[in-house]
Design a protein around this motif. Structure first.
Motif, PDB file in Angstrom:
ATOM      1  N   LYS A   1     -12.556 -22.464  15.690  1.00 17.71           N
ATOM      2  CA  LYS A   1     -12.154 -23.583  14.834  1.00 17.71           C
ATOM      3  C   LYS A   1     -11.101 -23.189  13.794  1.00 17.71           C
ATOM      4  CE  LYS A   1     -16.818 -25.492  15.250  1.00 17.71           C
ATOM      5  NZ  LYS A   1     -18.018 -25.983  14.527  1.00 17.71           N
ATOM      6  N   ARG A   2     -10.139 -22.385  14.238  1.00 22.89           N
ATOM      7  CA  ARG A   2      -9.029 -22.010  13.362  1.00 22.89           C
ATOM      8  C   ARG A   2      -7.833 -22.911  13.632  1.00 22.89           C
ATOM      9  NH1 ARG A   2     -12.173 -18.887  10.174  1.00 22.89           N
ATOM     10  NH2 ARG A   2     -13.305 -17.375  11.432  1.00 22.89           N
ATOM     11  N   CYS A   3      -6.945 -22.956  12.626  1.00 20.47           N
ATOM     12  CA  CYS A   3      -5.672 -23.640  12.819  1.00 20.47           C
ATOM     13  C   CYS A   3      -4.665 -22.592  13.265  1.00 20.47           C
ATOM     14  CB  CYS A   3      -5.222 -24.294  11.512  1.00 20.47           C
ATOM     15  SG  CYS A   3      -3.586 -25.067  11.603  1.00 20.47           S
ATOM     16  N   VAL A   4      -4.196 -22.671  14.488  1.00 19.71           N
ATOM     17  CA  VAL A   4      -3.276 -21.684  15.056  1.00 19.71           C
ATOM     18  C   VAL A   4      -1.911 -22.338  15.260  1.00 19.71           C
ATOM     19  CG1 VAL A   4      -2.796 -20.145  16.997  1.00 19.71           C
ATOM     20  CG2 VAL A   4      -5.154 -20.439  16.179  1.00 19.71           C
TER      21      VAL A   4
ATOM     22  N   VAL B   1      -5.938 -20.165   8.784  1.00 16.95           N
ATOM     23  CA  VAL B   1      -4.683 -20.483   9.483  1.00 16.95           C
ATOM     24  C   VAL B   1      -4.099 -19.192  10.029  1.00 16.95           C
ATOM     25  CG1 VAL B   1      -2.379 -21.465   9.277  1.00 16.95           C
ATOM     26  CG2 VAL B   1      -4.264 -22.431   7.936  1.00 16.95           C
ATOM     27  N   LEU B   2      -3.796 -19.182  11.327  1.00 13.40           N
ATOM     28  CA  LEU B   2      -3.155 -18.040  11.963  1.00 13.40           C
ATOM     29  C   LEU B   2      -1.774 -18.463  12.428  1.00 13.40           C
ATOM     30  CD1 LEU B   2      -3.290 -15.147  13.092  1.00 13.40           C
ATOM     31  CD2 LEU B   2      -4.270 -16.103  15.194  1.00 13.40           C
ATOM     32  N   LEU B   3      -0.757 -17.746  11.933  1.00 10.47           N
ATOM     33  CA  LEU B   3       0.624 -18.052  12.293  1.00 10.47           C
ATOM     34  C   LEU B   3       1.172 -16.908  13.138  1.00 10.47           C
ATOM     35  CD1 LEU B   3       0.339 -18.737   8.873  1.00 10.47           C
ATOM     36  CD2 LEU B   3       2.154 -20.254   9.674  1.00 10.47           C
TER      37      LEU B   3
ATOM     38  N   GLU C   1       0.849  -2.886  23.299  1.00  6.15           N
ATOM     39  CA  GLU C   1      -0.334  -2.470  22.548  1.00  6.15           C
ATOM     40  C   GLU C   1      -0.177  -2.782  21.062  1.00  6.15           C
ATOM     41  OE1 GLU C   1      -1.923   1.299  25.250  1.00  6.15           O
ATOM     42  OE2 GLU C   1      -0.371   1.607  23.723  1.00  6.15           O
ATOM     43  N   LYS C   2       1.002  -2.570  20.551  1.00  6.59           N
ATOM     44  CA  LYS C   2       1.243  -2.884  19.141  1.00  6.59           C
ATOM     45  C   LYS C   2       1.049  -4.370  18.874  1.00  6.59           C
ATOM     46  CE  LYS C   2       4.499   0.847  18.051  1.00  6.59           C
ATOM     47  NZ  LYS C   2       5.898   1.187  17.676  1.00  6.59           N
ATOM     48  N   GLN C   3       1.534  -5.194  19.771  1.00  5.58           N
ATOM     49  CA  GLN C   3       1.414  -6.635  19.566  1.00  5.58           C
ATOM     50  C   GLN C   3      -0.040  -7.080  19.640  1.00  5.58           C
ATOM     51  OE1 GLN C   3       3.468  -8.184  18.088  1.00  5.58           O
ATOM     52  NE2 GLN C   3       4.437  -9.884  19.130  1.00  5.58           N
ATOM     53  N   ARG C   4      -0.788  -6.508  20.565  1.00  4.97           N
ATOM     54  CA  ARG C   4      -2.210  -6.850  20.668  1.00  4.97           C
ATOM     55  C   ARG C   4      -2.976  -6.370  19.440  1.00  4.97           C
ATOM     56  NH1 ARG C   4      -3.936  -4.094  25.981  1.00  4.97           N
ATOM     57  NH2 ARG C   4      -1.815  -3.286  26.115  1.00  4.97           N
ATOM     58  N   PHE C   5      -2.625  -5.179  18.958  1.00  4.61           N
ATOM     59  CA  PHE C   5      -3.297  -4.633  17.779  1.00  4.61           C
ATOM     60  C   PHE C   5      -2.949  -5.458  16.543  1.00  4.61           C
ATOM     61  CE2 PHE C   5      -3.698  -1.120  14.520  1.00  4.61           C
ATOM     62  CZ  PHE C   5      -5.080  -1.165  14.501  1.00  4.61           C
ATOM     63  N   ALA C   6      -1.696  -5.919  16.456  1.00  2.00           N
ATOM     64  CA  ALA C   6      -1.297  -6.768  15.336  1.00  2.00           C
ATOM     65  C   ALA C   6      -2.118  -8.057  15.316  1.00  2.00           C
ATOM     66  CB  ALA C   6       0.194  -7.087  15.419  1.00  2.00           C
ATOM     67  N   LEU C   7      -2.400  -8.605  16.491  1.00  2.00           N
ATOM     68  CA  LEU C   7      -3.213  -9.815  16.572  1.00  2.00           C
ATOM     69  C   LEU C   7      -4.643  -9.540  16.108  1.00  2.00           C
ATOM     70  CD1 LEU C   7      -3.682 -12.731  17.380  1.00  2.00           C
ATOM     71  CD2 LEU C   7      -3.937 -11.990  19.761  1.00  2.00           C
ATOM     72  N   VAL C   8      -5.193  -8.394  16.490  1.00  2.00           N
ATOM     73  CA  VAL C   8      -6.544  -8.032  16.048  1.00  2.00           C
ATOM     74  C   VAL C   8      -6.597  -7.936  14.527  1.00  2.00           C
ATOM     75  CG1 VAL C   8      -8.272  -6.193  16.035  1.00  2.00           C
ATOM     76  CG2 VAL C   8      -7.193  -6.875  18.175  1.00  2.00           C
ATOM     77  N   LEU C   9      -5.631  -7.263  13.924  1.00  2.00           N
ATOM     78  CA  LEU C   9      -5.610  -7.104  12.469  1.00  2.00           C
ATOM     79  C   LEU C   9      -5.501  -8.448  11.766  1.00  2.00           C
ATOM     80  CD1 LEU C   9      -3.325  -3.956  12.005  1.00  2.00           C
ATOM     81  CD2 LEU C   9      -5.816  -4.085  12.132  1.00  2.00           C
ATOM     82  N   ALA C  10      -4.722  -9.357  12.343  1.00  2.00           N
ATOM     83  CA  ALA C  10      -4.610 -10.683  11.741  1.00  2.00           C
ATOM     84  C   ALA C  10      -5.954 -11.411  11.787  1.00  2.00           C
ATOM     85  CB  ALA C  10      -3.538 -11.500  12.471  1.00  2.00           C
ATOM     86  N   LEU C  11      -6.670 -11.261  12.888  1.00  2.00           N
ATOM     87  CA  LEU C  11      -7.963 -11.944  13.026  1.00  2.00           C
ATOM     88  C   LEU C  11      -9.028 -11.332  12.127  1.00  2.00           C
ATOM     89  CD1 LEU C  11      -8.003 -12.490  16.893  1.00  2.00           C
ATOM     90  CD2 LEU C  11      -7.556 -14.177  15.107  1.00  2.00           C
ATOM     91  N   LEU C  12      -8.905 -10.041  11.822  1.00  2.00           N
ATOM     92  CA  LEU C  12      -9.895  -9.391  10.949  1.00  2.00           C
ATOM     93  C   LEU C  12      -9.826  -9.916   9.520  1.00  2.00           C
ATOM     94  CD1 LEU C  12      -9.811  -5.664  12.147  1.00  2.00           C
ATOM     95  CD2 LEU C  12     -11.432  -7.478  12.741  1.00  2.00           C
ATOM     96  N   LYS C  13      -8.737 -10.589   9.161  1.00  2.97           N
ATOM     97  CA  LYS C  13      -8.675 -11.217   7.838  1.00  2.97           C
ATOM     98  C   LYS C  13      -9.572 -12.444   7.765  1.00  2.97           C
ATOM     99  CE  LYS C  13      -5.266 -11.887   5.215  1.00  2.97           C
ATOM    100  NZ  LYS C  13      -4.032 -12.417   4.630  1.00  2.97           N
ATOM    101  N   ASP C  14     -10.068 -12.899   8.941  1.00  3.69           N
ATOM    102  CA  ASP C  14     -10.907 -14.087   9.013  1.00  3.69           C
ATOM    103  C   ASP C  14     -10.182 -15.300   8.411  1.00  3.69           C
ATOM    104  OD1 ASP C  14     -13.151 -15.441   9.781  1.00  3.69           O
ATOM    105  OD2 ASP C  14     -14.269 -15.010   7.957  1.00  3.69           O
ATOM    106  N   PRO C  15      -8.963 -15.575   8.912  1.00  2.00           N
ATOM    107  CA  PRO C  15      -8.149 -16.615   8.283  1.00  2.00           C
ATOM    108  C   PRO C  15      -8.527 -18.015   8.734  1.00  2.00           C
ATOM    109  CG  PRO C  15      -6.982 -15.726  10.156  1.00  2.00           C
ATOM    110  CD  PRO C  15      -8.287 -14.978  10.076  1.00  2.00           C
TER     111      PRO C  15
END
Length: 559
Positions: free
Chosen positions: A181-184, A151-153, A135-149
């Motif tokens: 259309k993000r760079c992952v 580039v996602l690393l 759950e922590k890992q999934r939530f961390a991914l959500v928070l990263a996406l909320l930055k609207d980046p």
């Protein structure tokens, strides 16, 4: 979108990857794989501007950034990069809902969609630290996406999670790249990562190979626009979680501060009382001649002697005038136009502090500054406490047949008296000891705890306070690294450190001021204590600033 040429990865002066070339595009998933310790995470941290390594060229969106300074790289991380780390770097002291509230500018529908995607909508009121690993890992991914980046690393985003969680995470990463259309860019050794990857870099023994799947790609014009909600995120974060302390560290910090204050107060009170009325005092009487300056110097140099000065007595019809020596004057200053009187004399004459009293001996109207409960100096002329004390200034440059001598302990006092008994024509008269001195000599604790010992204890407690503050800082290094990875600038981080230290310092100073006033400490000791508290927190802030500017964000995340 990202192109790196001739990157050299070093670790502890050892070359891990001598020459690495890398390209990643928007709309693609780029996978970096290899065995543990091969340097793939270091490559990712360099791509994300978290570490520095020798590199010939780093181009981002057709702009050379390899020469950028820390501030420019922080701005890039803030506006265009987002990270998912294998340690599930989250702010554990908030609930899921409170953490999401930091992203107020993000539309609620978008947050809801991501939370549904990772199946966490039922865990909003749970503390982040109580989420499971997956759950922590999934939530961390959500928070990263909320930055609207752009580039996602992601560094080992499915490390130590079950197969179902792994499928959810990689599915969302692929969707983000191909549909949004993000760079992952992913570092992983999972087989499922290969299925969504468009480009694969495999690192082995310092070398690498690259494979590419057919992909239509995306042009620079198709990149999503920059978002502008990052400043609001940090503002709300400072308001909600300003790094005062974790609860356990707050207890230790306050305990250390209170111990320091108590030790300082005990030391200051001891020095204050010893300096004012605490030492054992005696009057030396020279029946043959005036005392000389050389005799005063000789007495002053004897072990345990604190102070030696001329002493004067002028008998009057109803009372005795005695000089108020300079040593007493340091603690309670008395001007030339002021006097102190004994309580017995004040009661008999009906006098109180602030009244005027005419001294015939000096033909001078004096102001009564205060009343002492017990005689400061005994005298056979006035044994009933009928004394008036005047400033030593009335007797400047006038030698005397009497000296006042202060000794710090009973042992030193007796040694001094034994020495002067051997001198011809020199006698002594012991003065009333203050109540403090009597208590000191009757207490085994105070007899052994002299001011210099207390001073050493205070210094140790002061150092302990600094150590505990640094330990508290150490517990936050992980969060500091996480914030820096999100793009917080060094100036913003410094302001948070100063804010935290300032709040704690103000609290400690308020307690110290209140206790000092209640304990009756002199103003100079109160100022010194408040200055010491400020100095302690200033030392901590300077260390924190030095540390965070010297250690890369990636290393901070490893703490």
């Amino acid at each position: 979108m990202i192109q790196i040429k001739h990157l050299c990865i070093r670790y502890q002066n050892k070359v891990i990857i001598p020459d690495f070339n890398f390209t990643a595009k928007a709309g693609e998933v780029t996978l970096i794989s290899g065995r543990s310790g091969c340097g793939k995470s270091s490559v990712l941290s360099y791509i994300g501007c978290l570490e520095t390594h020798p590199c010939q060229s780093y181009q981002y969106a057709h702009q050379e950034i390899s020469h950028w300074n820390r501030k420019q790289k922080a701005a890039l991380r803030r506006e265009q990069f987002a990270y998912v780390f294998q340690e599930r770097n989250l702010l554990s002291h908030l609930t899921v809902k409170e953490t999401l509230a930091l992203y107020a500018e993000v539309p609620h529908e978008k947050i809801q969609a991501y939370m549904q995607e990772v199946k966490l909508t039922h865990r909003l009121d749970v503390m982040v630290e109580n989420l499971s690993g997956g759950e922590k890992q999934r939530f961390a991914l959500v928070l990263a996406l909320l930055k609207d980046p752009r580039v996602l690393l992601a560094d080992e985003p499915t490390n130590s999670v079950d197969r179902q969680t792994e499928a959810i995470i990689f599915s969302l990463l692929g969707k983000v790249a191909h549909e949004e259309k993000r760079c992952v860019i992913i570092v992983s050794h999972a087989k499922m990562a290969i299925q969504i990857a468009d480009v694969l870099y495999e690192i082995q023994d310092g070398r690498y190979r690259c494979w590419r799947k057919p992909n239509e790609g995306y042009t620079q014009e198709q990149l999503p626009p920059l978002s502008s909600h990052h400043a609001g995120f940090f503002r709300r974060y400072r308001k909600k979680a300003s790094f005062i302390h974790q609860k356990k560290m707050l207890v230790f910090s306050l305990l250390a501060a209170l111990l320091f204050m108590a030790g300082f107060g005990l030391w200051a009170k001891t020095v204050q009382q010893l300096t004012s009325l605490g030492e054992l005092r005696t009057i030396l009487i020279n029946s043959q001649d005036l005392f000389t300056d050389s005799q005063i110097d000789n007495y002053q140099n004897q072990v345990g002697v604190v102070f030696v000065d001329y002493f004067y007595e002028i008998p009057q019809e109803d009372y005795l005038i005695q000089s108020y020596d300079a040593h007493q004057n340091e603690a309670n200053p008395l001007s030339k136009g002021e006097i102190l009187i004994d309580q017995v004399f004040a009661d008999q004459q009906g006098l109180v502090s602030g009244d005027s009293f005419f001294l015939e001996a000096f033909n001078q109207e004096m102001t009564i500054k205060g009343i002492v409960e017990e005689p400061l100096y005994d005298s056979p002329v006035s044994s009933d406490g009928m004394s008036v004390y005047v400033s030593q200034a009335w007797f400047e440059d006038i030698p005397s047949t009497m000296l006042v001598v202060y000794a710090d302990t009973m042992e030193h006092y007796l040694d001094f008296v034994a020495n002067v008994h051997s001198e011809v024509g020199i006698g002594h008269r012991m003065i009333n000891e203050s109540q403090y001195a009597l208590e000191q000599e009757s207490s085994s604790i105070f007899a052994n705890l002299q001011a210099d010992v207390l001073q050493n204890i205070v210094l140790i407690l002061f150092g302990l306070g600094i150590v505990i503050e640094l330990v508290a800082y150490y517990t936050h290094l992980h969060d500091f690294g996480l914030l820096v990875s999100k793009g917080i600038s060094q100036q913003e981080l410094d302001s948070m450190l100063v804010l935290r230290a300032g709040r704690i310092a103000l609290g400690e100073m308020a307690i110290a001021l209140l206790v000092s006033i209640l304990a009756g400490l002199f103003i100079q000791y109160i100022v010194f204590l408040l200055s010491a508290i400020l100095a302690k927190h200033l030392c901590v802030v300077l260390f924190e600033h030095f540390f965070t500017t010297r250690i890369s964000p990636y290393r901070l995340l490893k703490w």
